[in-house]
Design a protein around this motif. Sequence first.
Motif, mmCIF file in Angstrom:
data_model
loop_
_atom_site.group_PDB
_atom_site.id
_atom_site.type_symbol
_atom_site.label_atom_id
_atom_site.label_comp_id
_atom_site.label_asym_id
_atom_site.label_seq_id
_atom_site.Cartn_x
_atom_site.Cartn_y
_atom_site.Cartn_z
ATOM 1 N N LYS A 190 -9.417 -58.491 -75.579
ATOM 2 C CA LYS A 190 -9.769 -59.831 -75.124
ATOM 3 C C LYS A 190 -10.036 -59.828 -73.625
ATOM 4 C CE LYS A 190 -9.168 -61.965 -79.080
ATOM 5 N NZ LYS A 190 -7.986 -62.819 -79.312
ATOM 6 N N ALA A 191 -10.888 -60.734 -73.195
ATOM 7 C CA ALA A 191 -11.168 -60.941 -71.770
ATOM 8 C C ALA A 191 -10.728 -62.347 -71.389
ATOM 9 C CB ALA A 191 -12.650 -60.753 -71.480
ATOM 10 N N HIS A 192 -9.898 -62.445 -70.369
ATOM 11 C CA HIS A 192 -9.424 -63.738 -69.871
ATOM 12 C C HIS A 192 -9.625 -63.805 -68.360
ATOM 13 C CE1 HIS A 192 -7.739 -64.395 -73.747
ATOM 14 N NE2 HIS A 192 -6.737 -63.545 -73.602
ATOM 15 N N ALA A 193 -9.566 -65.002 -67.826
ATOM 16 C CA ALA A 193 -9.586 -65.211 -66.379
ATOM 17 C C ALA A 193 -8.442 -66.150 -66.025
ATOM 18 C CB ALA A 193 -10.921 -65.791 -65.926
ATOM 19 N N ALA A 194 -8.053 -66.135 -64.763
ATOM 20 C CA ALA A 194 -6.979 -67.019 -64.300
ATOM 21 C C ALA A 194 -7.267 -67.424 -62.861
ATOM 22 C CB ALA A 194 -5.625 -66.322 -64.389
ATOM 23 N N HIS A 195 -6.726 -68.558 -62.465
ATOM 24 C CA HIS A 195 -6.785 -68.932 -61.050
ATOM 25 C C HIS A 195 -5.414 -69.438 -60.645
ATOM 26 C CE1 HIS A 195 -6.640 -73.397 -60.779
ATOM 27 N NE2 HIS A 195 -7.166 -73.384 -61.984
ATOM 28 N N ALA A 230 0.924 -66.325 -59.060
ATOM 29 C CA ALA A 230 0.958 -65.163 -59.947
ATOM 30 C C ALA A 230 1.340 -65.552 -61.367
ATOM 31 C CB ALA A 230 1.932 -64.128 -59.407
ATOM 32 N N ARG A 231 2.062 -66.653 -61.517
ATOM 33 C CA ARG A 231 2.452 -67.124 -62.850
ATOM 34 C C ARG A 231 1.233 -67.344 -63.740
ATOM 35 N NH1 ARG A 231 5.680 -72.517 -62.565
ATOM 36 N NH2 ARG A 231 7.025 -71.118 -61.369
ATOM 37 N N GLN A 232 0.144 -67.806 -63.157
ATOM 38 C CA GLN A 232 -1.059 -68.062 -63.953
ATOM 39 C C GLN A 232 -1.626 -66.749 -64.507
ATOM 40 O OE1 GLN A 232 -0.912 -71.313 -63.994
ATOM 41 N NE2 GLN A 232 0.407 -71.253 -62.169
ATOM 42 N N THR A 233 -1.644 -65.721 -63.660
ATOM 43 C CA THR A 233 -2.105 -64.410 -64.110
ATOM 44 C C THR A 233 -1.186 -63.860 -65.184
ATOM 45 O OG1 THR A 233 -2.977 -63.958 -61.897
ATOM 46 C CG2 THR A 233 -2.702 -62.081 -63.366
ATOM 47 N N ASP A 244 -11.792 -65.308 -73.722
ATOM 48 C CA ASP A 244 -12.473 -66.072 -72.672
ATOM 49 C C ASP A 244 -11.710 -67.321 -72.267
ATOM 50 O OD1 ASP A 244 -14.500 -66.505 -70.792
ATOM 51 O OD2 ASP A 244 -15.719 -67.696 -72.182
ATOM 52 N N THR A 245 -10.391 -67.277 -72.373
ATOM 53 C CA THR A 245 -9.573 -68.380 -71.868
ATOM 54 C C THR A 245 -9.469 -68.287 -70.347
ATOM 55 O OG1 THR A 245 -8.260 -68.537 -73.891
ATOM 56 C CG2 THR A 245 -7.270 -69.425 -71.886
ATOM 57 N N PHE A 246 -9.600 -69.430 -69.696
ATOM 58 C CA PHE A 246 -9.434 -69.541 -68.244
ATOM 59 C C PHE A 246 -8.122 -70.268 -68.009
ATOM 60 C CE2 PHE A 246 -11.305 -71.612 -64.158
ATOM 61 C CZ PHE A 246 -10.724 -70.635 -63.363
ATOM 62 N N VAL A 247 -7.158 -69.579 -67.406
ATOM 63 C CA VAL A 247 -5.809 -70.101 -67.235
ATOM 64 C C VAL A 247 -5.604 -70.601 -65.810
ATOM 65 C CG1 VAL A 247 -3.344 -69.481 -67.199
ATOM 66 C CG2 VAL A 247 -4.841 -68.597 -69.005
ATOM 67 N N GLY A 248 -4.919 -71.725 -65.682
ATOM 68 C CA GLY A 248 -4.584 -72.253 -64.363
ATOM 69 C C GLY A 248 -3.586 -73.375 -64.488
ATOM 70 N N PRO A 249 -3.151 -73.944 -63.364
ATOM 71 C CA PRO A 249 -2.237 -75.084 -63.409
ATOM 72 C C PRO A 249 -2.936 -76.307 -64.011
ATOM 73 C CG PRO A 249 -2.333 -74.097 -61.214
ATOM 74 C CD PRO A 249 -3.467 -73.538 -61.986
ATOM 75 N N ARG A 250 -2.188 -77.088 -64.751
ATOM 76 C CA ARG A 250 -2.783 -78.239 -65.455
ATOM 77 C C ARG A 250 -3.451 -79.216 -64.494
ATOM 78 N NH1 ARG A 250 1.122 -81.331 -69.379
ATOM 79 N NH2 ARG A 250 0.809 -79.389 -70.542
#
Length: 289
Positions: A190-195, A230-233, A244-250
């Motif tokens: 899987k490929a994901h991204a985070a900010h 770093a928690r988001q990563t 392809d989920t992009f993770v970040g703070p709500r």
Amino acid sequence: MSGWTAADLPSFTGRTVIVTGANSGLGEITARELARVGAKVILAVRNTEKGDAAAAKMTGAVEVRKLDLQDLASVRAFADGVTGQVDVLVNNAGIMAVPYAQTVDGFESQIGTNHLGHFALTNLLLPKITDRVVTVSSMMHLIGYISLTDLNWKSRPYLAWPAYGQSKLANLLFTSELQRKLAESGSPVKAHAAHPGYSATNLQGQTGNPIGTRLVKVGNRLATDADFGARQTLFAVSQDLPGDTFVGPRFTMWGPSGPTLRSPLARDAKKAAALWDLSEQLTGTKFAL
């Protein structure tokens, strides 16, 4: 999952993780926490002395290896030196809003470091990756625009922040196209991204622009700490998420970790495919599955 933190990480015993830019900031915390829960962590860093200093503060199986994302020869040498399987690759290293400079290979330094170096690294390691690729982007992708005819700012007047935004938008388009190719090939990877939201790290103090540096230091008074960023990563690295989920703070800068929104330009499948093709040409690497 509303209160998820690094304390909730599952065991990574028996798993191998590569984290780029792991000698400081978000990368160091990401590596530290994964090593804490049993992962063998490879700190892929440009400055190995700083990498050794960071590793000395971590518990668990930690290894430091040289990687200069501004030099494709270094990227190839690093990839060649990785033997055996890699469960997770974290494309974390980056530079932000720096004055114009070129990489060894003649790329504008921000697109070269933040996107093209990681693009090459991912393609070269892909046959060895078993679980996922997580690429750290930014909400500054919102100001980004991908110029396929002038990706390296040869003919446009160089602007540091738009160049940074372009590189962070490229991270998201890369992630989307990588996931499409993985699914098409039948790969379970899987490929994901985070900010990180807006976390106070050493990155904001190294713009090379006195005015810009002062502004971000003022902004840092409102920022979250690097552990939060770093928690988001770590969420993207460890949780069961659709590709392809992009993770970040709500709430963009604050709030619980989880899937977040991206700009319309970051959802442009045609631009993602075109950027991939251009990146292959520039780096001499291809999707290897």
